[in-house]
Design a protein around this motif. Structure first.
Motif, PDB file in Angstrom:
ATOM      1  N   ASP A 146       0.815  -1.217   0.000  1.00 19.94           N
ATOM      2  CA  ASP A 146       0.000   0.000   0.000  1.00 19.94           C
ATOM      3  C   ASP A 146       0.849   1.267   0.000  1.00 19.94           C
ATOM      4  OD1 ASP A 146      -2.454  -1.429   0.125  1.00 19.94           O
ATOM      5  OD2 ASP A 146      -2.121  -1.755   2.270  1.00 19.94           O
ATOM      6  N   GLY A 147       2.160   1.116  -0.137  1.00 19.28           N
ATOM      7  CA  GLY A 147       3.045   2.272  -0.139  1.00 19.28           C
ATOM      8  C   GLY A 147       3.376   2.812   1.236  1.00 19.28           C
ATOM      9  N   VAL A 148       3.095   2.049   2.289  1.00 19.57           N
ATOM     10  CA  VAL A 148       3.395   2.486   3.656  1.00 19.57           C
ATOM     11  C   VAL A 148       4.816   2.038   4.021  1.00 19.57           C
ATOM     12  CG1 VAL A 148       2.763   2.289   6.090  1.00 19.57           C
ATOM     13  CG2 VAL A 148       0.977   2.358   4.331  1.00 19.57           C
ATOM     14  N   PRO A 149       5.714   2.963   4.385  1.00 19.09           N
ATOM     15  CA  PRO A 149       7.067   2.561   4.782  1.00 19.09           C
ATOM     16  C   PRO A 149       7.046   1.791   6.104  1.00 19.09           C
ATOM     17  CG  PRO A 149       6.993   4.889   4.185  1.00 19.09           C
ATOM     18  CD  PRO A 149       5.577   4.435   4.327  1.00 19.09           C
ATOM     19  N   ARG A 150       7.630   0.606   6.093  1.00 16.96           N
ATOM     20  CA  ARG A 150       7.664  -0.248   7.282  1.00 16.96           C
ATOM     21  C   ARG A 150       9.102  -0.684   7.565  1.00 16.96           C
ATOM     22  NH1 ARG A 150       2.807  -2.159   9.088  1.00 16.96           N
ATOM     23  NH2 ARG A 150       1.003  -1.643   7.772  1.00 16.96           N
ATOM     24  N   ARG A 151       9.374  -0.952   8.818  1.00 16.19           N
ATOM     25  CA  ARG A 151      10.692  -1.446   9.191  1.00 16.19           C
ATOM     26  C   ARG A 151      10.875  -2.854   8.646  1.00 16.19           C
ATOM     27  NH1 ARG A 151      12.312   2.271  12.916  1.00 16.19           N
ATOM     28  NH2 ARG A 151      10.602   3.381  13.949  1.00 16.19           N
ATOM     29  N   VAL A 152      12.084  -3.129   8.165  1.00 13.12           N
ATOM     30  CA  VAL A 152      12.406  -4.469   7.684  1.00 13.12           C
ATOM     31  C   VAL A 152      12.993  -5.261   8.844  1.00 13.12           C
ATOM     32  CG1 VAL A 152      13.771  -5.827   6.071  1.00 13.12           C
ATOM     33  CG2 VAL A 152      12.792  -3.634   5.341  1.00 13.12           C
ATOM     34  N   LEU A 153      12.372  -6.394   9.142  1.00 10.93           N
ATOM     35  CA  LEU A 153      12.858  -7.291  10.179  1.00 10.93           C
ATOM     36  C   LEU A 153      13.624  -8.431   9.521  1.00 10.93           C
ATOM     37  CD1 LEU A 153       9.678  -7.499  12.451  1.00 10.93           C
ATOM     38  CD2 LEU A 153      11.537  -5.821  12.494  1.00 10.93           C
ATOM     39  N   VAL A 154      14.621  -8.955  10.228  1.00  6.04           N
ATOM     40  CA  VAL A 154      15.494  -9.967   9.641  1.00  6.04           C
ATOM     41  C   VAL A 154      15.825 -11.016  10.692  1.00  6.04           C
ATOM     42  CG1 VAL A 154      17.598  -8.670  10.213  1.00  6.04           C
ATOM     43  CG2 VAL A 154      17.618 -10.285   8.290  1.00  6.04           C
ATOM     44  N   ARG A 155      16.087 -12.234  10.251  1.00  2.81           N
ATOM     45  CA  ARG A 155      16.575 -13.288  11.127  1.00  2.81           C
ATOM     46  C   ARG A 155      18.034 -13.558  10.804  1.00  2.81           C
ATOM     47  NH1 ARG A 155      11.685 -17.720  11.332  1.00  2.81           N
ATOM     48  NH2 ARG A 155      12.535 -18.234   9.280  1.00  2.81           N
ATOM     49  N   ASP A 167       7.856   5.490  12.313  1.00 11.39           N
ATOM     50  CA  ASP A 167       7.277   6.638  12.995  1.00 11.39           C
ATOM     51  C   ASP A 167       8.363   7.373  13.762  1.00 11.39           C
ATOM     52  OD1 ASP A 167       7.833   4.923  15.057  1.00 11.39           O
ATOM     53  OD2 ASP A 167       5.764   4.614  15.687  1.00 11.39           O
ATOM     54  N   GLY A 168       7.973   8.395  14.488  1.00  6.87           N
ATOM     55  CA  GLY A 168       8.874   9.111  15.374  1.00  6.87           C
ATOM     56  C   GLY A 168      10.062   9.746  14.664  1.00  6.87           C
ATOM     57  N   ALA A 169      11.213   9.666  15.328  1.00  8.95           N
ATOM     58  CA  ALA A 169      12.419  10.321  14.819  1.00  8.95           C
ATOM     59  C   ALA A 169      12.863   9.737  13.484  1.00  8.95           C
ATOM     60  CB  ALA A 169      13.544  10.213  15.849  1.00  8.95           C
ATOM     61  N   ASP A 170      12.655   8.425  13.275  1.00  5.92           N
ATOM     62  CA  ASP A 170      13.038   7.823  11.995  1.00  5.92           C
ATOM     63  C   ASP A 170      12.189   8.382  10.865  1.00  5.92           C
ATOM     64  OD1 ASP A 170      14.993   6.353  13.186  1.00  5.92           O
ATOM     65  OD2 ASP A 170      13.938   4.435  13.080  1.00  5.92           O
ATOM     66  N   ALA A 171      10.898   8.567  11.114  1.00  2.00           N
ATOM     67  CA  ALA A 171      10.021   9.151  10.088  1.00  2.00           C
ATOM     68  C   ALA A 171      10.438  10.589   9.780  1.00  2.00           C
ATOM     69  CB  ALA A 171       8.569   9.103  10.557  1.00  2.00           C
ATOM     70  N   ALA A 172      10.796  11.338  10.827  1.00  2.00           N
ATOM     71  CA  ALA A 172      11.236  12.722  10.607  1.00  2.00           C
ATOM     72  C   ALA A 172      12.533  12.746   9.799  1.00  2.00           C
ATOM     73  CB  ALA A 172      11.421  13.423  11.951  1.00  2.00           C
ATOM     74  N   TRP A 173      13.455  11.810  10.062  1.00  2.00           N
ATOM     75  CA  TRP A 173      14.706  11.761   9.296  1.00  2.00           C
ATOM     76  C   TRP A 173      14.410  11.459   7.828  1.00  2.00           C
ATOM     77  CZ3 TRP A 173      17.664   8.765   6.115  1.00  2.00           C
ATOM     78  CH2 TRP A 173      19.018   9.106   5.983  1.00  2.00           C
ATOM     79  N   LEU A 174      13.528  10.505   7.567  1.00  2.00           N
ATOM     80  CA  LEU A 174      13.180  10.195   6.180  1.00  2.00           C
ATOM     81  C   LEU A 174      12.567  11.400   5.484  1.00  2.00           C
ATOM     82  CD1 LEU A 174      11.643   6.606   6.500  1.00  2.00           C
ATOM     83  CD2 LEU A 174      13.807   7.213   5.413  1.00  2.00           C
ATOM     84  N   ALA A 175      11.707  12.119   6.183  1.00  2.00           N
ATOM     85  CA  ALA A 175      11.057  13.283   5.579  1.00  2.00           C
ATOM     86  C   ALA A 175      12.079  14.324   5.137  1.00  2.00           C
ATOM     87  CB  ALA A 175      10.063  13.892   6.563  1.00  2.00           C
ATOM     88  N   ARG A 176      13.134  14.467   5.927  1.00  2.71           N
ATOM     89  CA  ARG A 176      14.135  15.481   5.594  1.00  2.71           C
ATOM     90  C   ARG A 176      15.171  14.971   4.599  1.00  2.71           C
ATOM     91  NH1 ARG A 176      18.169  18.864   9.726  1.00  2.71           N
ATOM     92  NH2 ARG A 176      19.089  20.155   8.067  1.00  2.71           N
ATOM     93  N   TRP A 177      15.596  13.705   4.757  1.00  2.00           N
ATOM     94  CA  TRP A 177      16.767  13.254   4.028  1.00  2.00           C
ATOM     95  C   TRP A 177      16.496  12.174   2.982  1.00  2.00           C
ATOM     96  CZ3 TRP A 177      20.435  16.524   4.286  1.00  2.00           C
ATOM     97  CH2 TRP A 177      20.663  17.252   5.455  1.00  2.00           C
ATOM     98  N   PRO A 179      13.163  11.787   1.109  1.00  2.00           N
ATOM     99  CA  PRO A 179      11.734  12.139   1.016  1.00  2.00           C
ATOM    100  C   PRO A 179      10.901  11.188   0.174  1.00  2.00           C
ATOM    101  CG  PRO A 179      13.119  13.689  -0.215  1.00  2.00           C
ATOM    102  CD  PRO A 179      14.047  12.853   0.606  1.00  2.00           C
ATOM    103  N   VAL A 180      11.502  10.447  -0.751  1.00  2.00           N
ATOM    104  CA  VAL A 180      10.701   9.542  -1.566  1.00  2.00           C
ATOM    105  C   VAL A 180      10.074   8.442  -0.712  1.00  2.00           C
ATOM    106  CG1 VAL A 180      12.545   7.918  -2.170  1.00  2.00           C
ATOM    107  CG2 VAL A 180      10.667   8.296  -3.771  1.00  2.00           C
ATOM    108  N   LEU A 181      10.613   8.212   0.494  1.00  2.00           N
ATOM    109  CA  LEU A 181      10.053   7.206   1.391  1.00  2.00           C
ATOM    110  C   LEU A 181       9.503   7.825   2.669  1.00  2.00           C
ATOM    111  CD1 LEU A 181      12.303   4.046   1.102  1.00  2.00           C
ATOM    112  CD2 LEU A 181       9.822   4.103   1.101  1.00  2.00           C
ATOM    113  N   ALA A 182       9.268   9.136   2.674  1.00  2.00           N
ATOM    114  CA  ALA A 182       8.775   9.790   3.879  1.00  2.00           C
ATOM    115  C   ALA A 182       7.313   9.429   4.118  1.00  2.00           C
ATOM    116  CB  ALA A 182       8.928  11.301   3.750  1.00  2.00           C
ATOM    117  N   PRO A 183       6.957   8.946   5.319  1.00  2.00           N
ATOM    118  CA  PRO A 183       5.559   8.618   5.604  1.00  2.00           C
ATOM    119  C   PRO A 183       4.670   9.852   5.544  1.00  2.00           C
ATOM    120  CG  PRO A 183       7.046   7.725   7.278  1.00  2.00           C
ATOM    121  CD  PRO A 183       7.843   8.674   6.450  1.00  2.00           C
TER     122      PRO A 183
END
Length: 338
Positions: A146-155, A167-177, A179-183
């Motif tokens: 759906d185009g929602v940026p989600r954290r990638v989990l790994v084993r 969300d939070g600070a990570d979302a703010a970083w994406l928005a600034r740096w 932007p193509v993946l900014a929530p």
């Protein structure tokens, strides 16, 4: 254990845990798996020595001159720089290797080996970090169906799945740096687009710069800019000289290119490695052919040196790396661009 974890935590353990890629006892170190600029040619250490002497002059030849190598590997760069310095500088030099692996045998006793950076504001001189930030672990995010940026989990076996929304600070970083993946910013990103959230690198570099009371901090690394972020990220692995799938099991290097523009402070200067090394006297031009007639051995030696210099400055390879220069105090501004 093979639980699901964010890439940052998984890579931290895989690289720097008790049996991590960089810290396991008796391991070959980075040089056993890939070549950095340090391993390509002694020209690199000579260039860093030249830069150190410029810093020394700019600072007025302090009684104690520090050289801090962050991510020092097995001490190869510091060893090369020490060998390239005149005695007048070497006798005042205080070299520090910052590296989580154990001190290698046979290292020059002048070199202080530390697992952590020295105290903030404690040293005057040059801090140099070659291919360090790309090994500071970061979170990886991916746009879902759906185009929602989600954290990638790994084993530990490298299997991935998508976790919760960013969300939070990570979302703010994406928005600034990134932007193509900014929530929630503009059109939703296409499914499958990926990014690496560089906040831990920004913080790590800011802390490294604060080590200096006065001088110059330099980092050199794989890099990209805000206007040209790679659409699918850059996370990859290296093992035995080959690029491999990134698997956080401790058996391979885990690396991702660096958003150096996000790391940069307000007084920072940015160059390509080609520009920086040219300014420090590294030139890949071939020797004159006439030398082959008058001094054939010298010609072959000069040809080999030119080839190594050309590899370090190749704009399609190592020469395309980004150099970020952060002066601490006005004295060390413009040492490569003035």
């Amino acid at each position: 254990m093979n639980e699901w974890r964010g890439w940052r935590d998984a890579a931290e353990d895989a690289l720097y845990g008790p049996d991590g890629f960089y810290t396991r006892p008796g391991g070959p170190g980075p040089a056993g798996h890939f070549r950095t600029s340090v391993h390509v040619s002694a020209h690199y250490a000579t260039a860093v020595a030249t830069l150190l002497r410029r810093v020394d002059t700019a600072l007025g030849h302090p009684a104690e001159l520090a050289l801090i190598d962050v991510g020092a590997g097995r001490g190869e760069l510091l060893t090369g720089v020490l060998g390239a310095l005149p005695a007048a500088v070497r006798t005042r030099l205080r070299p520090y290797a910052v590296e989580r692996a154990a001190r290698p045998p046979g290292l020059d006793p002048l070199i202080a080996w530390r697992a952590e950076l020295p105290a903030p504001g404690s040293l005057t001189g040059l801090l140099f970090a070659n291919e360090w930030l790309d090994n500071v672990p970061v979170e990886v995010v991916e746009a879902d169906a759906d185009g929602v940026p989600r954290r990638v989990l790994v084993r530990a076996d490298g299997t991935e799945r998508l976790g919760g929304p960013v969300d939070g600070a990570d979302a703010a970083w994406l928005a600034r740096w990134w932007p193509v993946l900014a929530p929630g910013a503009g059109p939703r990103p296409s499914p499958g687009l990926r990014a690496e959230v560089g906040r831990p690198r920004d913080a790590a570099w800011a802390r490294a710069v604060r080590t200096l009371r006065a001088g110059l901090a330099v980092t050199a690394d794989y890099a990209h800019d805000r206007a040209d972020r790679p659409p699918f990220g850059t996370l990859t692995g290296f093992r035995d000289g080959r690029e491999v799938r990134p698997v956080p099991d401790g058996g391979c290097d885990l690396t991702a290119h660096v958003a150096l523009d996000a790391c940069a402070g307000p007084a920072a200067e940015r160059l390509t490695q080609r520009q920086a090394l040219h300014a420090l006297g590294v030139d890949g031009r071939r020797p004159p052919l006439a030398l082959a007639t008058t001094d054939p051995i010298g010609y072959v030696r000069a040809l080999g040196a030119a080839g190594a210099a050309a590899e370090l400055t190749d704009p399609a390879g190592l020469g395309g790396f980004g150099w970020l220069l952060e002066p601490v105090g006005a004295a060390c501004t413009g040492l490569l661009t003035a």
